[in-house]
Design an enzyme around this catalytic site. Structure first.
Site, PDB file in Angstrom:
ATOM      1  N   SER A 128      -5.453 -11.580   3.199  1.00  0.00           N
ATOM      2  CA  SER A 128      -6.724 -12.245   3.513  1.00  0.00           C
ATOM      3  C   SER A 128      -6.555 -13.450   4.433  1.00  0.00           C
ATOM      4  O   SER A 128      -7.230 -14.464   4.262  1.00  0.00           O
ATOM      5  CB  SER A 128      -7.460 -12.633   2.224  1.00  0.00           C
ATOM      6  OG  SER A 128      -7.825 -11.455   1.507  1.00  0.00           O
ATOM      7  N   GLU A 140       0.842  -1.213   0.000  1.00  0.00           N
ATOM      8  CA  GLU A 140       0.000   0.000   0.000  1.00  0.00           C
ATOM      9  C   GLU A 140       0.871   1.254   0.000  1.00  0.00           C
ATOM     10  O   GLU A 140       0.521   2.265  -0.608  1.00  0.00           O
ATOM     11  CB  GLU A 140      -0.946  -0.027   1.210  1.00  0.00           C
ATOM     12  CG  GLU A 140      -2.094  -1.003   0.978  1.00  0.00           C
ATOM     13  CD  GLU A 140      -2.673  -1.630   2.226  1.00  0.00           C
ATOM     14  OE1 GLU A 140      -2.377  -1.153   3.341  1.00  0.00           O
ATOM     15  OE2 GLU A 140      -3.429  -2.603   2.081  1.00  0.00           O
TER      16      GLU A 140
HETATM   17  P1  13P Z   1      -5.682  -8.226   4.784  1.00  0.00           P
HETATM   18  O1  13P Z   1      -5.440  -9.276   5.858  1.00  0.00           O
HETATM   19  O2  13P Z   1      -6.769  -7.274   5.146  1.00  0.00           O
HETATM   20  O3  13P Z   1      -5.851  -8.866   3.438  1.00  0.00           O
HETATM   21  O4  13P Z   1      -4.360  -7.329   4.696  1.00  0.00           O
HETATM   22  C1  13P Z   1      -3.123  -7.957   4.600  1.00  0.00           C
HETATM   23  C2  13P Z   1      -2.054  -6.940   4.785  1.00  0.00           C
HETATM   24  O5  13P Z   1      -1.851  -6.083   3.954  1.00  0.00           O
HETATM   25  C3  13P Z   1      -1.269  -7.005   6.016  1.00  0.00           C
HETATM   26  O6  13P Z   1      -0.148  -6.190   5.949  1.00  0.00           O
END
Ligand code: 13P
Length: 260
Positions: free
Chosen positions: A213, A97
């Site tokens: 996830s 991100e």
């Molecule tokens: P999720 O578990 O919401 O898919 O996010 C994973 C993540 O980016 C952890 O750093």
């Protein structure tokens, strides 16, 4: 034998009013759990409050990123030393991100990894391919590039102190986790690369987490795979019961025969 590590990445969730009960619930829910290391990475604004709550418990604290400089005119940034001062042991670096939204490059990530280590933090270097890269058969190429660049110029003994996280971008926040076979394939590849960059012994000692996830109902299978040493959990880390269940699965996997 690598101790599993489960990290809750709260991302930009967790006002103080939400963070306090969440951290308290995780701390209390894991009070009797042995066999897995656990850490919470709340937003910067909640680090002090969460740190206070988990102090003297087995739950560690981590930052979601940090700057590469020790101090300076960097408006809006947080230094590694500031994280240490608040009791952080870990720092997530190179999360997809941040690569995508903030434009963090491999070079910046590398500088951050070096700075984190210099301040005694354990960097959790995140790598992972997009859906398009996977479709084009570029999964290994992508993670290899991110790993080599992220660890460039870092001595083998120092790499030994770090943690890696494989987070396929297509699995983050989509509810579509990598299967344990898909994740294992990449984890095995990353461990092979680590072995090349350091030594077989060091590569065997470095923990490689899976993220994307991870939920209470798929964690057991994922963490049971021989090369998956824990989880980096986003959405499910915001619910006490789910995160505690995931950490317990990891602790159980540590005591069960690997691959069983
Ligand atoms: P999720 O578990 O919401 O898919 O996010 C994973 C993540 O980016 C952890 O750093």
């Amino acid at each position: 034998m690598r101790t599993p590590l489960v990290i809750g990445n709260w991302k930009m969730f967790g006002t103080l009013a939400e963070a306090r009960p969440l951290a308290t619930g995780v701390r209390d829910g894991l009070r009797r759990v042995r066999g897995a290391d656990v850490a919470l990475c709340p937003p910067f604004t909640a680090l002090a409050a969460v740190g206070e709550i988990v102090r003297e418990s087995a739950v560690a604290l981590g930052g979601q990123t940090c700057h590469w400089d020790a101090a300076g005119a960097h408006t809006g940034e947080i230094s590694p030393g500031m994280l240490v001062e608040l009791g952080c042991r870990y720092v997530l670096l190179g999360h997809s991100e941040r690569r995508k939204e903030i434009g963090e490059t491999d070079d910046l990530v590398n500088r951050k990894v070096k700075a984190a280590i210099a301040h005694g933090l354990t960097p959790v270097l995140c790598v992972g391919e997009t859906a398009e890269e996977r479709r084009q058969g570029l999964t290994f190429t992508t993670v290899e590039g991110q790993l080599r660049a992220g660890l460039a110029g870092i001595p083998a003994e120092t790499i030994a102190q770090g943690v890696l996280a494989y987070e396929p971008v297509w699995a983050i926040g989509t509810g579509q986790n990598a299967t344990s076979a898909q994740a294992s394939e990449v984890h095995g590849y990353l461990r092979g690369l680590l072995s090349e960059l350091t030594s077989k012994e060091i590569a065997q000692a470095v923990r490689i987490l899976y993220g994307g996830s991870v939920k209470a109902d798929n964690a057991a299978e994922l963490v049971a795979a021989p090369d998956i040493d824990g989880a980096l959990v986003g959405g499910a880390s915001l619910k006490v019961a789910d995160f505690v269940a995931i950490a317990k699965h990891a602790a159980r996997a540590a005591t069960a025969p690997r691959g069983a």
